[in-house]
Design an enzyme around this catalytic site. Structure first.
Site, PDB file in Angstrom:
ATOM      1  N   GLY A  46       0.993  -1.295   0.012  1.00  0.00           N
ATOM      2  CA  GLY A  46      -0.028  -0.144   0.051  1.00  0.00           C
ATOM      3  C   GLY A  46       0.851   1.100  -0.036  1.00  0.00           C
ATOM      4  O   GLY A  46       1.945   1.239   0.561  1.00  0.00           O
ATOM      5  N   GLN A  51       3.309   9.782   1.138  1.00  0.00           N
ATOM      6  CA  GLN A  51       4.564   9.274   0.910  1.00  0.00           C
ATOM      7  C   GLN A  51       5.391   9.509  -0.217  1.00  0.00           C
ATOM      8  O   GLN A  51       6.424   9.104  -0.538  1.00  0.00           O
ATOM      9  CB  GLN A  51       4.342   7.599   0.986  1.00  0.00           C
ATOM     10  CG  GLN A  51       3.591   7.042   2.579  1.00  0.00           C
ATOM     11  CD  GLN A  51       3.257   5.751   2.368  1.00  0.00           C
ATOM     12  OE1 GLN A  51       2.488   5.225   2.027  1.00  0.00           O
ATOM     13  NE2 GLN A  51       4.396   5.064   3.079  1.00  0.00           N
ATOM     14  N   CYS A  95       5.731  -0.089   7.397  1.00  0.00           N
ATOM     15  CA  CYS A  95       5.383   0.960   6.340  1.00  0.00           C
ATOM     16  C   CYS A  95       6.646   1.319   5.480  1.00  0.00           C
ATOM     17  O   CYS A  95       7.813   1.440   6.030  1.00  0.00           O
ATOM     18  CB  CYS A  95       4.865   2.190   7.312  1.00  0.00           C
ATOM     19  SG  CYS A  95       4.751   3.568   6.414  1.00  0.00           S
ATOM     20  N   LEU A  96       6.383   1.589   4.148  1.00  0.00           N
ATOM     21  CA  LEU A  96       7.410   1.832   3.378  1.00  0.00           C
ATOM     22  C   LEU A  96       8.421   2.974   3.731  1.00  0.00           C
ATOM     23  O   LEU A  96       9.505   3.255   3.328  1.00  0.00           O
ATOM     24  CB  LEU A  96       6.819   2.036   1.802  1.00  0.00           C
ATOM     25  CG  LEU A  96       6.435   0.763   1.303  1.00  0.00           C
ATOM     26  CD1 LEU A  96       5.636   1.311  -0.080  1.00  0.00           C
ATOM     27  CD2 LEU A  96       7.748  -0.228   1.050  1.00  0.00           C
ATOM     28  N   HIS A 137      -4.398   1.454   7.206  1.00  0.00           N
ATOM     29  CA  HIS A 137      -2.992   2.357   7.256  1.00  0.00           C
ATOM     30  C   HIS A 137      -2.837   3.471   6.348  1.00  0.00           C
ATOM     31  O   HIS A 137      -2.475   4.351   6.703  1.00  0.00           O
ATOM     32  CB  HIS A 137      -2.031   0.998   7.047  1.00  0.00           C
ATOM     33  CG  HIS A 137      -0.680   1.550   7.032  1.00  0.00           C
ATOM     34  ND1 HIS A 137       0.408   1.125   8.203  1.00  0.00           N
ATOM     35  CD2 HIS A 137       0.186   2.345   6.376  1.00  0.00           C
ATOM     36  CE1 HIS A 137       1.436   1.740   7.941  1.00  0.00           C
ATOM     37  NE2 HIS A 137       1.400   2.405   6.592  1.00  0.00           N
ATOM     38  N   GLU A 138      -3.341   3.165   5.139  1.00  0.00           N
ATOM     39  CA  GLU A 138      -3.070   4.072   4.308  1.00  0.00           C
ATOM     40  C   GLU A 138      -3.911   5.364   4.212  1.00  0.00           C
ATOM     41  O   GLU A 138      -3.716   6.409   4.217  1.00  0.00           O
ATOM     42  CB  GLU A 138      -3.485   3.552   2.724  1.00  0.00           C
ATOM     43  CG  GLU A 138      -2.478   2.320   2.531  1.00  0.00           C
ATOM     44  CD  GLU A 138      -0.960   2.396   2.717  1.00  0.00           C
ATOM     45  OE1 GLU A 138      -0.662   3.566   2.528  1.00  0.00           O
ATOM     46  OE2 GLU A 138      -0.400   1.585   2.964  1.00  0.00           O
ATOM     47  N   HIS A 141      -2.555   7.589   6.877  1.00  0.00           N
ATOM     48  CA  HIS A 141      -1.577   8.538   6.195  1.00  0.00           C
ATOM     49  C   HIS A 141      -2.275   9.696   5.635  1.00  0.00           C
ATOM     50  O   HIS A 141      -1.592  10.919   5.837  1.00  0.00           O
ATOM     51  CB  HIS A 141      -0.969   7.875   4.921  1.00  0.00           C
ATOM     52  CG  HIS A 141       0.402   6.938   5.101  1.00  0.00           C
ATOM     53  ND1 HIS A 141       1.286   7.536   5.718  1.00  0.00           N
ATOM     54  CD2 HIS A 141       0.708   5.413   5.082  1.00  0.00           C
ATOM     55  CE1 HIS A 141       2.272   6.582   6.148  1.00  0.00           C
ATOM     56  NE2 HIS A 141       1.703   5.219   5.579  1.00  0.00           N
TER      57      HIS A 141
HETATM   58 NI    NI Z   1       2.598   3.562   5.539  1.00  0.00          NI
END
Ligand code: NI
Length: 163
Positions: A46, A51, A95-96, A137-138, A141
Site C-alpha cells: 500500500g 509518501q 510502512c514503506l 493504514h493508508e 496516512h
Molecule cells: Ni505507511
C-alpha cells in the site's frame, strides 16, 4: 510512468493532513500510475499520496487475497473513507516510510471503503485481513497518522529474526 521517491519518517510531510482531490484530470492519472509503479518497485502492499510528497487524498492498495491461480491487483482509491469496520486483528505492521521498523497494531479484520475512481465515479470496496489493515493504514496516512502512533509496541530486531 515513473518511479517516485518514497519519503521517510523524518519528513514532516508525513504528519500533514491531505486535501481532497477535486480535479480528475491527466495529472491525477499520472500520479496514480506513478504510485502503482513505485509500489510495485518497493515490494509493499500500500502507498498513500503523502509518501510520495503529494498531500492529496489518494491511495493505492494491492489486493493480495486472491485465489492461487489469479493475479493480485491494484485498488485505486481517491478521497477514500472507511464506512464499515468489523472484527479485529492484532499483528505486525510496517510502512514503506519506516524501512525495517515493525509494530504490533490492532486493526479491523474487515473494512468497507467508499471512494472515487480516477474519473470521479464513486464506488465501494471491501477487504479482509491484510487488505483491511492496509486500507486503514493508508487512510491514516491521509490524516497524518503514522503506524507507530497506533502500535501497542514496536518490535525489536530480535522479534523478527534479524541481528
Ligand atoms: Ni505507511
Amino acid at each position: 510512468m515513473a518511479i517516485r521517491s518514497i519519503v521517510t519518517k523524518e519528513d514532516s510531510v508525513l504528519a500533514k493532513h491531505s486535501r481532497p482531490v477535486t480535479e480528475f484530470n491527466e495529472r491525477l492519472h499520472i500520479l496514480l500510475d506513478d504510485m502503482k509503479e513505485t509500489l510495485t518497485a518497493s515490494g509493499g502492499v500500500g502507498l498513500a499520496g503523502p509518501q510520495v510528497g503529494v498531500l492529496r487524498r489518494v491511495v493505492i492498495v494491492i489486493e493480495t487475497n486472491v485465489p492461487e491461480e489469479e493475479e493480485e491487483y491494484f485498488i485505486e482509491l481517491v478521497n477514500p473513507e472507511i464506512i464499515l469496520e468489523e472484527g479485529e486483528q492484532t499483528g505486525p505492521e510496517g510502512c514503506l516510510s519506516f524501512p525495517g521498523e515493525y509494530g504490533i497494531v490492532t486493526r479491523p479484520n474487515h473494512a468497507k471503503v467508499r471512494a472515487q475512481d480516477r474519473n470521479g465515479n464513486f464506488f465501494e470496496v471491501e477487504g479482509d485481513a491484510l487488505t483491511a489493515r492496509c486500507f486503514c493504514h493508508e487512510i491514516d496516512h491521509l490524516n497524518g497518522i503514522l503506524f507507530p502512533e497506533r502500535a501497542e509496541r514496536m518490535l525489536k530486531p530480535e522479534d523478527f529474526g534479524e541481528e
